[in-house]
Scaffold this motif. Structure first.
Motif, mmCIF file in Angstrom:
data_model
loop_
_atom_site.group_PDB
_atom_site.id
_atom_site.type_symbol
_atom_site.label_atom_id
_atom_site.label_comp_id
_atom_site.label_asym_id
_atom_site.label_seq_id
_atom_site.Cartn_x
_atom_site.Cartn_y
_atom_site.Cartn_z
ATOM 1 N N ALA A 274 30.145 4.332 -9.418
ATOM 2 C CA ALA A 274 29.063 4.083 -10.365
ATOM 3 C C ALA A 274 28.407 2.759 -9.991
ATOM 4 N N VAL A 275 27.259 2.513 -10.584
ATOM 5 C CA VAL A 275 26.590 1.216 -10.416
ATOM 6 C C VAL A 275 26.271 0.663 -11.795
ATOM 7 N N SER A 276 25.949 -0.631 -11.826
ATOM 8 C CA SER A 276 25.625 -1.285 -13.090
ATOM 9 C C SER A 276 24.371 -2.129 -12.957
ATOM 10 N N VAL A 277 23.584 -2.135 -14.022
ATOM 11 C CA VAL A 277 22.380 -2.958 -14.117
ATOM 12 C C VAL A 277 22.478 -3.796 -15.390
ATOM 13 N N HIS A 278 22.084 -5.048 -15.303
ATOM 14 C CA HIS A 278 22.137 -5.975 -16.440
ATOM 15 C C HIS A 278 20.722 -6.204 -16.962
ATOM 16 N N TYR B 206 20.888 10.782 -6.812
ATOM 17 C CA TYR B 206 22.077 10.730 -5.960
ATOM 18 C C TYR B 206 23.364 11.188 -6.656
ATOM 19 N N GLY B 207 23.296 11.461 -7.940
ATOM 20 C CA GLY B 207 24.493 11.870 -8.670
ATOM 21 C C GLY B 207 25.460 10.733 -8.901
ATOM 22 N N LEU B 208 24.926 9.550 -9.208
ATOM 23 C CA LEU B 208 25.751 8.357 -9.393
ATOM 24 C C LEU B 208 25.638 7.873 -10.833
ATOM 25 N N PRO B 209 26.748 7.734 -11.544
ATOM 26 C CA PRO B 209 26.688 7.230 -12.927
ATOM 27 C C PRO B 209 26.136 5.806 -12.996
ATOM 28 N N LEU B 210 25.489 5.506 -14.113
ATOM 29 C CA LEU B 210 24.892 4.193 -14.332
ATOM 30 C C LEU B 210 25.430 3.571 -15.603
#
Length: 262
Positions: free
Chosen positions: A104-108, A133-137
């Motif tokens: 997964a990735v994270s945004v602040h 891309y099918g990537l959790p956020l």
């Protein structure tokens, strides 16, 4: 939901739809603080406690072994030495995070900050890329800026959390509002699962155990707590105790015994 995203989410959210995440991205914001000097050492300690996922910046993700825990790569950054520490900018791409093996990735995003518009635009863009891309956020959504008098105010926290869900995040991280009743207002008005932030180091481990317990009673899906884990005297034990509350419905007293507290 995207099949790839569903599979990756299962590496972070357990079968009970709850999760224990330890963010260790503080080296960009604050610097090499106590607890995260030796990143492999602290990673080993919290993985031993059976953490569900860790969250780090891309440079750390390249250098540590995380095979036994989910990996969330932080895409946002700003140091507290700069003139605008609340103005987070993107420092890693979704594609680079994928190449690093991210689950997964994270945004602040700081809602109410001077550059809120730019951070929201970035959140929307990253959300679209993650869906592709099918990537959790995971969106870190904090009320923080000139108009925010209290970063734990229920209305402000609920608004920040809702914005993250509205713009496509799969998991929301935000501040706990201080009571079960007030935080229910936040969780019930947010269609995405919410994990609580830990904030500054607590005076005693019992404080973070109680907060976690109350947040779960409010409808939270778990926690994303950094300093109150990696600066704890025994990070492995605190993770085991927190996981017992999150995944096994343990009481604060039961979890406290796992720390050797009376």
């Amino acid at each position: 939901m995207n099949v790839g995203k569903t599979r990756r989410l299962k590496r972070i959210m357990q079968k009970d739809d709850h999760t224990v995440i330890v963010p260790m991205d503080h080296g960009v914001t604050i610097g090499p603080m106590q607890g995260i000097i030796d990143m492999q050492k602290i990673t080993n300690q919290i993985v031993e406690g059976r953490v569900d996922a860790i969250l780090v910046h891309k440079g750390i993700a390249k250098r540590i072994d995380t095979d036994d825990a989910g990996l969330i790569v932080m895409l946002s950054g700003a140091s507290n030495l700069g003139p605008n520490p609340n103005g987070k900018i993107q420092v890693c791409s979704v594609g680079e995070a994928l190449r690093l093996g991210a689950d997964a990735v994270s945004v602040h995003v700081n809602i109410g900050a001077q550059d809120e518009d730019r951070m929201l635009a970035n959140l929307g863009k990253v959300s679209e890329e993650c869906e592709h891309y099918g990537l959790p956020l995971l969106a870190m959504m904090y009320p923080r800026g000139p108009k925010i008098l209290n970063e734990h105010d229920t209305t402000a926290v609920a608004h920040a959390a809702r914005i993250g869900a509205e713009l496509g995040a799969d998991i929301i991280k935000t501040n706990y509002t201080g009571s079960i009743d007030t935080f229910k207002t936040v969780t019930e008005s947010c269609p995405a699962p919410i994990v609580i932030a830990g904030g500054p180091k607590c005076k005693a481990p019992n404080e973070v155990l109680q907060t976690t317990h109350d947040a779960l009673q409010s409808g939270a899906a778990g926690l994303s707590i950094g300093r109150n884990v990696f600066q704890c005297e025994n990070p492995t034990a605190i993770i085991k105790a927190l996981s017992a509350i999150v995944h096994k419905n343990a009481s604060v007293e039961q979890a406290q015994k796992m720390l050797g507290e009376n």
